[in-house]
Design an enzyme around this catalytic site. Structure first.
Site, PDB file in Angstrom:
ATOM      1  N   HIS A 160       1.812   8.732  24.335  1.00 53.63           N
ATOM      2  CA  HIS A 160       3.215   9.055  23.994  1.00 53.63           C
ATOM      3  C   HIS A 160       4.117   8.979  25.234  1.00 53.63           C
ATOM      4  O   HIS A 160       5.134   9.665  25.288  1.00 53.63           O
ATOM      5  CB  HIS A 160       3.335  10.439  23.353  1.00 53.63           C
ATOM      6  CG  HIS A 160       2.325  10.702  22.278  1.00 53.63           C
ATOM      7  ND1 HIS A 160       2.561  10.419  20.945  1.00 53.63           N
ATOM      8  CD2 HIS A 160       1.055  11.176  22.336  1.00 53.63           C
ATOM      9  CE1 HIS A 160       1.491  10.731  20.228  1.00 53.63           C
ATOM     10  NE2 HIS A 160       0.546  11.188  21.050  1.00 53.63           N
ATOM     11  N   SER A 281      21.585  -8.041  42.212  1.00 50.93           N
ATOM     12  CA  SER A 281      22.755  -7.941  41.355  1.00 50.93           C
ATOM     13  C   SER A 281      23.963  -8.448  42.125  1.00 50.93           C
ATOM     14  O   SER A 281      24.085  -8.215  43.328  1.00 50.93           O
ATOM     15  CB  SER A 281      22.964  -6.485  40.942  1.00 50.93           C
ATOM     16  OG  SER A 281      24.312  -6.266  40.598  1.00 50.93           O
ATOM     17  N   LYS A 287      20.503  -3.169  44.256  1.00 50.78           N
ATOM     18  CA  LYS A 287      19.572  -3.479  43.171  1.00 50.78           C
ATOM     19  C   LYS A 287      18.533  -4.540  43.510  1.00 50.78           C
ATOM     20  O   LYS A 287      18.799  -5.510  44.193  1.00 50.78           O
ATOM     21  CB  LYS A 287      20.367  -3.978  41.959  1.00 50.78           C
ATOM     22  CG  LYS A 287      21.262  -2.917  41.362  1.00 50.78           C
ATOM     23  CD  LYS A 287      20.571  -2.136  40.298  1.00 50.78           C
ATOM     24  CE  LYS A 287      20.494  -2.967  39.048  1.00 50.78           C
ATOM     25  NZ  LYS A 287      20.023  -2.190  37.925  1.00 50.78           N
ATOM     26  N   GLU A 294      10.856  -8.921  32.832  1.00 47.38           N
ATOM     27  CA  GLU A 294      11.845  -8.748  31.754  1.00 47.38           C
ATOM     28  C   GLU A 294      11.980 -10.018  30.932  1.00 47.38           C
ATOM     29  O   GLU A 294      12.072  -9.976  29.703  1.00 47.38           O
ATOM     30  CB  GLU A 294      13.218  -8.382  32.341  1.00 47.38           C
ATOM     31  CG  GLU A 294      13.300  -6.943  32.800  1.00 47.38           C
ATOM     32  CD  GLU A 294      14.619  -6.654  33.506  1.00 47.38           C
ATOM     33  OE1 GLU A 294      15.286  -5.693  33.102  1.00 47.38           O
ATOM     34  OE2 GLU A 294      14.977  -7.366  34.452  1.00 47.38           O
TER      35      GLU A 294
END
Ligand code: ARG
Length: 467
Positions: A160, A281, A287, A294
């Site tokens: 979980h 970024s 970043k 992804e």
């Protein structure tokens, strides 16, 4: 080019094909990718026709030389593809006739584009499967290597997405490896049904020429000729099986990607991915984004889409060949390209994962990950499991209030909940003790992880040697 009726089948037509229809029904813009396989199939077909006496040896040689030259033209980018000629097959055949004259027109004896295209795609898929096989082996090998190096590295295991019990990072990586091992089996199983030869089925019923399909099958490296001509030209199960394999593989890579994305976040901070697999970024200078995982996660959707396209493509087709089948190529090509790219990305990236061991250990220390070990300890001392569960629950509640992990409590503090607890409890409350205790096949103990890694490597080696 003028909209003349296609000369390969124009004999019975009284008006030229509508310009839009010609473009709408053409496949050459995408099936030219099958040119290599188409020529390979034609050379085998001509060779067989000569062997059974349908072509003379001179005719066969002229055809093979012509096709070989055409292959060169295509490879050098000199070939002029024509949409009015519809598809890769008729483009190549027309060029052959242009080059060698009337003999070029004999190549299509005893064959149809229906068995021809089915053969081409199978040859293409066989090559694709073999490339995927290598890339999957490379990824698995890198993953097993990393697992072996990280057999002692402790991290929290989750259920979980809540800290559950400590595991080793190597154990987690070998769980990924198991997923890929199953994908690999599915891939190789699919190959058996890909490697069956439709050629000789002709349009649908077979041919009146004295062809020898065993010869052609052998020349092309197929395991056997397809049994039934109607089935041979219409079957696309292998395409569906491949995209099923691809969908399950991408589902796995997507799950791994999701974990990589989570682990690189400041909130988890479990791993570092080398800069070469990340991008920055344009607005936020701090970043470093895990773009590669992804994107793999994102590409899963298109592969599932291709599986759905192919299933739907086939579901209402009566026997035998229908033009619908032309729609099998783009989903298949894209599924192959996507699988190869994603596997390459992972095979390059996985061995370069840099675990942040301190941070993983710290996370395992938080979250009472040895609570089950304490319960098991009490059971070994004669407490019933349900009572042990209750005692540990109370200890955890106390820890939450005092901001202390179980291993940080004093013996007195622990004894409040059960006087069965003795000083030896600290052996099981440590993370190292907890993982080492799960010492059976399939368990997370470092020794088991090392043994599992070497078994996995052996299996992979055996597969490679069998090839
Ligand atoms: N371009 C066609 C395909 O991809 C080749 C077979 C065409 N056969 C036919 N009878 N129209 O399926």
């Amino acid at each position: 080019m003028s909209q003349a009726t296609n000369q390969s089948w124009g004999g019975r037509f009284s008006e030229p094909t509508d310009a839009f229809v010609a473009r709408f029904t053409a496949s050459v813009t995408f099936d030219q990718r099958l040119a290599g396989q188409d020529i390979q199939g034609s050379i085998a077909h001509a060779t067989m026709l000569a062997r059974v006496g349908v072509l003379s040896d001179e005719e066969r040689d002229a055809i093979i030389d012509g096709l070989t030259e055409i292959r060169g033209e295509i490879e050098r980018g000199e070939f002029e593809w024509s949409v009015p000629l519809e598809d890769v097959h008729m483009n190549i055949e027309a060029r052959l006739t242009q080059k060698i004259g009337i003999t070029g027109k004999k190549l299509h004896t005893g064959r149809s584009r229906n068995d021809q295209v089915a053969t081409d795609i199978r040859l293409f898929m066989r090559d694709a499967i073999d490339s995927i096989d290598s890339e999957l082996s490379r990824l698995r090998e890198g993953m097993i290597g990393l697992a072996e190096r990280e057999a002692d590295t402790i991290m929290p295991g989750f259920t979980h997405l809540q800290t559950a019990q400590p595991v080793t990072f190597g154990h987690h990586l070998l769980a990924w490896q198991e997923m890929l091992a199953r994908d690999h089996e599915r891939l190789l199983d699919t190959r058996k049904r890909v490697n069956v030869m439709p050629l000789g089925a002709a349009a649908l019923a077979g041919t009146t020429y004295p062809i020898d399909r065993h010869v052609t099958a052998e020349l092309l490296g197929f395991d056997r000729p397809a049994e039934n001509s109607l089935d041979a030209v219409s079957d696309r199960d292998f395409a569906i099986e491949f995209t099923s394999f691809a969908s399950i593989l991408l589902m796995h890579l997507s799950r791994m990607s999701e974990e990589l994305v989570l682990w690189t976040s400041a909130q988890f901070d479990f791993i570092d991915l080398p800069d070469r697999f990340c991008t920055g970024s344009s607005i936020m200078p701090q970043k470093k984004n895990p773009d590669v995982p992804e994107l793999v996660r994102g590409k899963t959707g298109r592969v599932y889409g291709h599986l759905m396209s192919l299933l739907t493509l086939m579901k209402s087709q009566p026997l035998a060949y229908n033009k619908d089948n032309q729609e099998d190529k783009e989903p298949l090509f894209d599924a192959v390209d996507t699988v190869l790219d994603c596997l390459k990305a992972f095979a390059d990236m996985v061995p370069a994962i840099e675990p942040k061991k301190e941070s993983m250990l710290e996370a395992a220390r938080r979250g009472f990950s040895t609570a089950t070990d304490l319960a098991d300890y009490l059971v070994r001392k004669g407490v019933a499991f349900r009572d042990a569960h209750e005692i540990v629950g109370q200890s955890v509640a106390f820890g939450l209030k005092e901001k202390k992990d179980l291993s940080e409590m004093t013996l007195e503090e622990l004894k409040q909940f059960s006087d069965t607890i003795e000083a030896d409890v600290f052996e099981v409350l440590t993370l190292e003790g907890s993982v080492a205790a799960r010492n059976h096949i399939g368990g997370t103990a470092p020794d088991q992880v090392r043994a599992a890694a070497s078994r996995a490597l052996e299996a992979l080696k055996a597969h490679r040697e069998a090839k």
